[in-house]
Design an enzyme around this catalytic site. Sequence first.
Site, short mmCIF file in Angstrom:
data_model
loop_
_atom_site.label_atom_id
_atom_site.label_comp_id
_atom_site.label_asym_id
_atom_site.label_seq_id
_atom_site.Cartn_x
_atom_site.Cartn_y
_atom_site.Cartn_z
N ASN A 76 0.81 -1.22 0.00
CA ASN A 76 0.00 0.00 0.00
C ASN A 76 0.84 1.27 0.00
O ASN A 76 0.41 2.31 -0.50
CB ASN A 76 -0.96 0.00 1.20
CG ASN A 76 -0.33 -0.49 2.47
OD1 ASN A 76 0.15 -1.62 2.53
ND2 ASN A 76 -0.31 0.34 3.47
N GLN A 100 -4.45 -3.78 -2.60
CA GLN A 100 -3.86 -2.69 -3.40
C GLN A 100 -3.50 -3.14 -4.82
O GLN A 100 -2.93 -2.36 -5.59
CB GLN A 100 -2.62 -2.12 -2.71
CG GLN A 100 -2.91 -1.42 -1.40
CD GLN A 100 -3.68 -0.11 -1.55
OE1 GLN A 100 -3.85 0.42 -2.65
NE2 GLN A 100 -4.14 0.43 -0.44
N HIS A 136 -13.35 -0.13 -1.41
CA HIS A 136 -13.06 1.32 -1.49
C HIS A 136 -11.70 1.64 -2.09
O HIS A 136 -11.38 2.80 -2.30
CB HIS A 136 -13.25 2.00 -0.13
CG HIS A 136 -12.22 1.72 0.91
ND1 HIS A 136 -11.31 2.67 1.29
CD2 HIS A 136 -11.98 0.63 1.66
CE1 HIS A 136 -10.55 2.16 2.26
NE2 HIS A 136 -10.94 0.93 2.49
N CYS A 152 1.41 7.82 13.74
CA CYS A 152 1.64 8.61 14.95
C CYS A 152 1.33 7.72 16.14
O CYS A 152 0.20 7.31 16.34
CB CYS A 152 0.72 9.83 14.95
SG CYS A 152 1.07 10.91 16.32
N1 PLP Z 1 -4.68 -4.38 3.09
C1 PLP Z 1 -4.08 -3.37 2.45
C2 PLP Z 1 -2.85 -3.64 1.65
C3 PLP Z 1 -4.61 -2.08 2.53
O1 PLP Z 1 -4.00 -1.08 1.88
C4 PLP Z 1 -5.78 -1.88 3.31
C5 PLP Z 1 -6.32 -0.52 3.47
O2 PLP Z 1 -5.60 0.46 3.46
C6 PLP Z 1 -6.36 -2.96 3.93
C7 PLP Z 1 -5.79 -4.21 3.82
C8 PLP Z 1 -7.61 -2.80 4.75
O3 PLP Z 1 -8.73 -2.68 3.93
P1 PLP Z 1 -10.07 -2.01 4.47
O4 PLP Z 1 -9.80 -0.55 4.62
O5 PLP Z 1 -11.10 -2.32 3.43
O6 PLP Z 1 -10.40 -2.67 5.77
#
Ligand code: PLP
Length: 389
Positions: A147, A175, A197, A322
């Site tokens: 991410n 991602q 999302h 943080c």
């Molecule tokens: N895994 C990764 C790599 C993510 O980037 C995120 C969200 O930022 C998640 C899991 C969690 O997903 P959700 O926000 O739908 O719970």
Amino acid sequence: MRRVYLDNNATTPVLPEVLAAMHPYFGEHFGNASSIHHHGQDTRAAVERARDSVATLLACRPAEVVFTSGGTEADNLAIFGLVQSGDHLITSAIEHHAVLNSCKHLEEKGIELTYLPVDGRGLVDPDDLRRALRSNTKLVTIMMANNETGVLQPVTEFGKICTDADVYFHTDAVQAASKVPIRVKDIGCDLLSISGHKLHAPQGVGALYVRKGTTLEPLLFGGRHERSRRAGTENVPGIVGLGKAAELAVTAFANGDDRERTALRDRLETTILESVESAGVNGEGAPRVPNTSNIYFDYIEGEAMVITFDLKGLAVSTGAACSSGAIEPSHVLTAMGLPGDRARASIRFSLGKQNTDEDVDFAIQLVPKMVARLRELSPLYNKSTAVNS
Ligand code: PLP
């Protein structure tokens, strides 16, 4: 004031087509998908159409798709659904906290846990995975795309290693989905998580691919929804939105839209690097998803950049967290060997389907100017010693 949003790895706007597809399921089609009357059949059919669309996106069977409340739940279901007392679990040092903290929790409960390191480009070495396997290894969970950096892991190699060793393989593809094509059979994974999302569907919906024959202990107990793998009345509008976003992603791949996004990202990255000294790409040299660029700007704090850019209308983010009032450098960048200062001086630009050439123009005009201004204020910055790195 013009606002440009380049933080699509945090969340993406719901596309108008997705919103239009969801809209009737808030009013006209309101039935509980478990009800046997007309209203229930109506929403059941919509849920099953969405399941077909997600299955097409992942190249799996519809029955292998379990809808969840998002990526976090999908990751938790994969991990807690499989791992039991006495098992060994393998993950990587750069996972999202949805995976990392699930693994940590199991470790606290006595599960043996191995964290695989990454190299300077952010890649896990398949040989490290091979070496880490034990006779009691139950599950390997390594993400497909990071991410923060967008770096893509060699998941197909991991899949092969796990298949050969008869170990379950889960990959967090939150991602990766809609950014690169995914074929679960080619990856050779048993479980794969996605989140609505991150691909222009709403927040609060996601899915877990569960390979046929994989038995998971559910996280939630209740009714027999999702073939008893996930109890709870379905979030029909959300699921319909996820299905529509999956359809759009499939069409976008067929049209080569991902090439357009790569070109936008590359222009953003190249132009910034040409105009700012002592800056570079984190994850350079590794395969990356087309939309993400994580750049360090030495001598300044990522947080200061995020705030300064935001005041000028540009939304980006840091991977920093943080904790107890102190800014901790990102665990991903430090695992890649970046010193704390450089990790703290890094920010992530991430593009979405809604971003245009003009958005990139806006960013490449703003960023070098603001970086120069912040460096003038930085006690760490000495122009005479700054070098391109
Ligand atoms: N895994 C990764 C790599 C993510 O980037 C995120 C969200 O930022 C998640 C899991 C969690 O997903 P959700 O926000 O739908 O719970």
